[in-house]
Design a protein around this motif. Structure first.
Motif, mmCIF file in Angstrom:
data_model
loop_
_atom_site.group_PDB
_atom_site.id
_atom_site.type_symbol
_atom_site.label_atom_id
_atom_site.label_comp_id
_atom_site.label_asym_id
_atom_site.label_seq_id
_atom_site.Cartn_x
_atom_site.Cartn_y
_atom_site.Cartn_z
ATOM 1 N N ILE A 195 -5.372 15.374 -26.227
ATOM 2 C CA ILE A 195 -4.467 14.238 -25.270
ATOM 3 C C ILE A 195 -5.727 13.356 -24.559
ATOM 4 O O ILE A 195 -5.191 12.543 -23.664
ATOM 5 C CB ILE A 195 -3.575 14.893 -24.378
ATOM 6 C CG1 ILE A 195 -4.210 15.987 -23.343
ATOM 7 C CG2 ILE A 195 -2.298 15.664 -25.175
ATOM 8 C CD1 ILE A 195 -3.177 16.012 -22.237
ATOM 9 N N GLY A 196 -6.886 14.001 -24.355
ATOM 10 C CA GLY A 196 -7.829 13.217 -23.499
ATOM 11 C C GLY A 196 -7.932 13.647 -22.418
ATOM 12 O O GLY A 196 -7.017 14.410 -21.726
ATOM 13 N N TYR A 197 -8.862 13.350 -21.625
ATOM 14 C CA TYR A 197 -9.109 13.800 -20.508
ATOM 15 C C TYR A 197 -8.244 13.415 -19.434
ATOM 16 O O TYR A 197 -8.144 12.005 -19.449
ATOM 17 C CB TYR A 197 -10.619 14.059 -19.774
ATOM 18 C CG TYR A 197 -11.321 15.126 -20.706
ATOM 19 C CD1 TYR A 197 -11.220 16.468 -20.411
ATOM 20 C CD2 TYR A 197 -12.404 14.674 -21.573
ATOM 21 C CE1 TYR A 197 -11.616 17.358 -20.966
ATOM 22 C CE2 TYR A 197 -12.952 15.712 -22.123
ATOM 23 C CZ TYR A 197 -12.718 16.956 -22.181
ATOM 24 O OH TYR A 197 -13.483 17.947 -22.868
ATOM 25 N N ARG A 198 -7.830 13.970 -18.160
ATOM 26 C CA ARG A 198 -7.097 13.506 -17.115
ATOM 27 C C ARG A 198 -7.949 12.645 -16.344
ATOM 28 O O ARG A 198 -9.136 13.031 -16.020
ATOM 29 C CB ARG A 198 -6.267 14.528 -16.643
ATOM 30 C CG ARG A 198 -5.476 15.021 -17.547
ATOM 31 C CD ARG A 198 -4.372 16.194 -16.755
ATOM 32 N NE ARG A 198 -5.522 17.057 -16.533
ATOM 33 C CZ ARG A 198 -5.534 18.289 -15.863
ATOM 34 N NH1 ARG A 198 -4.038 18.615 -15.787
ATOM 35 N NH2 ARG A 198 -6.106 19.308 -15.362
ATOM 36 N N PRO A 199 -7.410 11.878 -15.192
ATOM 37 C CA PRO A 199 -8.144 11.116 -14.232
ATOM 38 C C PRO A 199 -8.848 12.382 -13.350
ATOM 39 O O PRO A 199 -9.825 12.020 -12.886
ATOM 40 C CB PRO A 199 -6.890 10.400 -13.423
ATOM 41 C CG PRO A 199 -5.953 10.113 -14.465
ATOM 42 C CD PRO A 199 -5.760 11.435 -15.346
ATOM 43 N N ASP A 200 -8.242 13.464 -13.015
ATOM 44 C CA ASP A 200 -8.877 14.467 -12.046
ATOM 45 C C ASP A 200 -9.722 15.021 -12.844
ATOM 46 O O ASP A 200 -10.819 15.810 -12.039
ATOM 47 C CB ASP A 200 -7.915 15.787 -11.796
ATOM 48 C CG ASP A 200 -6.886 16.089 -12.668
ATOM 49 O OD1 ASP A 200 -6.792 15.389 -13.807
ATOM 50 O OD2 ASP A 200 -6.568 16.964 -12.543
ATOM 51 N N ASP A 201 -10.295 14.910 -14.284
ATOM 52 C CA ASP A 201 -11.427 15.458 -14.862
ATOM 53 C C ASP A 201 -12.837 14.638 -14.570
ATOM 54 O O ASP A 201 -13.560 15.004 -14.892
ATOM 55 C CB ASP A 201 -11.069 15.461 -16.390
ATOM 56 C CG ASP A 201 -10.143 16.850 -16.632
ATOM 57 O OD1 ASP A 201 -10.106 17.771 -15.922
ATOM 58 O OD2 ASP A 201 -9.497 16.682 -17.547
ATOM 59 N N ASN A 202 -12.276 13.204 -14.412
ATOM 60 C CA ASN A 202 -13.508 12.297 -13.879
ATOM 61 C C ASN A 202 -13.998 12.543 -12.608
ATOM 62 O O ASN A 202 -13.473 12.302 -11.596
ATOM 63 C CB ASN A 202 -13.037 10.912 -14.191
ATOM 64 C CG ASN A 202 -13.899 10.052 -14.291
ATOM 65 O OD1 ASN A 202 -15.251 10.241 -14.171
ATOM 66 N ND2 ASN A 202 -13.622 8.838 -14.211
ATOM 67 N N LEU A 203 -15.507 13.030 -12.601
ATOM 68 C CA LEU A 203 -15.955 13.380 -11.366
ATOM 69 C C LEU A 203 -16.450 11.901 -10.504
ATOM 70 O O LEU A 203 -16.264 12.147 -9.240
ATOM 71 C CB LEU A 203 -17.381 13.880 -11.485
ATOM 72 C CG LEU A 203 -17.339 15.202 -12.389
ATOM 73 C CD1 LEU A 203 -18.658 15.902 -12.163
ATOM 74 C CD2 LEU A 203 -16.487 16.238 -11.176
ATOM 75 N N ASP A 204 -16.293 10.719 -11.243
ATOM 76 C CA ASP A 204 -16.390 9.431 -10.431
ATOM 77 C C ASP A 204 -14.939 8.786 -10.440
ATOM 78 O O ASP A 204 -14.842 7.486 -9.997
ATOM 79 C CB ASP A 204 -17.462 8.596 -11.408
ATOM 80 C CG ASP A 204 -18.757 9.011 -11.379
ATOM 81 O OD1 ASP A 204 -19.095 9.818 -10.454
ATOM 82 O OD2 ASP A 204 -19.464 8.988 -12.515
ATOM 83 N N GLY A 205 -14.007 9.287 -10.598
ATOM 84 C CA GLY A 205 -12.547 8.645 -10.600
ATOM 85 C C GLY A 205 -12.271 8.394 -9.149
ATOM 86 O O GLY A 205 -12.529 9.097 -8.262
ATOM 87 N N ASN A 206 -11.253 7.753 -9.171
ATOM 88 C CA ASN A 206 -10.712 7.335 -7.455
ATOM 89 C C ASN A 206 -9.207 7.984 -7.687
ATOM 90 O O ASN A 206 -8.523 8.327 -8.785
ATOM 91 C CB ASN A 206 -10.375 5.947 -7.364
ATOM 92 C CG ASN A 206 -11.761 5.011 -7.423
ATOM 93 O OD1 ASN A 206 -12.655 5.649 -7.032
ATOM 94 N ND2 ASN A 206 -11.848 3.855 -7.920
ATOM 95 N N ILE A 207 -8.849 8.268 -6.403
ATOM 96 C CA ILE A 207 -7.458 8.833 -6.142
ATOM 97 C C ILE A 207 -6.200 8.183 -6.838
ATOM 98 O O ILE A 207 -5.359 8.521 -7.543
ATOM 99 C CB ILE A 207 -7.314 8.935 -4.784
ATOM 100 C CG1 ILE A 207 -8.221 10.099 -4.353
ATOM 101 C CG2 ILE A 207 -5.826 9.574 -4.557
ATOM 102 C CD1 ILE A 207 -8.226 10.309 -2.562
ATOM 103 N N ASP A 208 -6.170 6.738 -6.856
ATOM 104 C CA ASP A 208 -5.203 5.888 -7.201
ATOM 105 C C ASP A 208 -5.044 6.152 -8.805
ATOM 106 O O ASP A 208 -4.154 5.536 -9.508
ATOM 107 C CB ASP A 208 -5.449 4.537 -6.621
ATOM 108 C CG ASP A 208 -6.752 3.920 -7.418
ATOM 109 O OD1 ASP A 208 -7.562 4.402 -7.822
ATOM 110 O OD2 ASP A 208 -6.538 2.561 -7.139
ATOM 111 N N GLU A 209 -5.997 6.519 -9.600
ATOM 112 C CA GLU A 209 -5.972 6.795 -10.931
ATOM 113 C C GLU A 209 -4.820 7.854 -11.449
ATOM 114 O O GLU A 209 -4.371 7.812 -12.419
ATOM 115 C CB GLU A 209 -7.496 7.092 -11.644
ATOM 116 C CG GLU A 209 -8.279 5.856 -11.512
ATOM 117 C CD GLU A 209 -9.691 6.476 -12.007
ATOM 118 O OE1 GLU A 209 -9.682 7.516 -12.419
ATOM 119 O OE2 GLU A 209 -10.709 5.502 -11.696
ATOM 120 N N ALA A 210 -4.577 8.759 -10.223
ATOM 121 C CA ALA A 210 -3.801 9.760 -10.737
ATOM 122 C C ALA A 210 -2.359 9.547 -10.238
ATOM 123 O O ALA A 210 -1.480 10.287 -10.205
ATOM 124 C CB ALA A 210 -4.270 11.032 -10.329
#
Length: 133
Positions: free
Chosen positions: A58-73
């Motif tokens: 299914i691909g990685y979720r936004p919380d798997d991205n270390l450089d991700g922002n909170i609003d992505e989830a």
């Protein structure tokens, strides 16, 4: 799912390493400990493999991205009934049921009797009143 698969892989590695050590320390006189630890290692590896495979599919979720922002989830996580008291009553009756396992079957029967009403109330609370569907 990357983090979850790592956590369960650590559990598997721990059981795989500590199981034989536990057996050697006890001179294999107590076989339940090493077997239990090795079975827990197998379970940890199975769950880690499932999470890894699901994460790949299914691909990685936004919380798997270390450089991700909170609003992505951001988004809807579910539909919950506001201000529901039924889980409280269900929890209290389940504690009476488990107390009945230790004290006596008559306490178990009382808890099960009230538990049926709490479960029915929780299931059907959305079918009447202000928050009806």
């Amino acid at each position: 799912m990357k983090t979850e698969s790592f956590v369960f892989a650590v559990v598997g590695i721990f059981g795989l390493v500590v199981g034989p050590i536990y057996g050697i320390v006890t001179d294999w006189q107590e076989p339940v400990g090493p077997v239990g630890l090795l079975l827990a290692a197998g379970l940890g590896f199975m769950v880690a493999f499932y999470f890894w495979l699901t994460g790949k599919r299914i691909g990685y979720r936004p919380d798997d991205n270390l450089d991700g922002n909170i609003d992505e989830a951001a988004g809807e996580y579910g539909d919950f009934t506001p201000h529901s008291w039924w889980p409280l009553w269900l929890g209290l009756t389940s504690s009476i049921v488990f107390l009945g396992l230790a004290v006596g079957w008559w306490v178990f029967a009382i808890g099960a009797f009230f538990g049926v009403f709490a479960l029915v109330g929780w299931v059907f609370e959305r079918y009447k009143g202000q928050h009806a569907m």
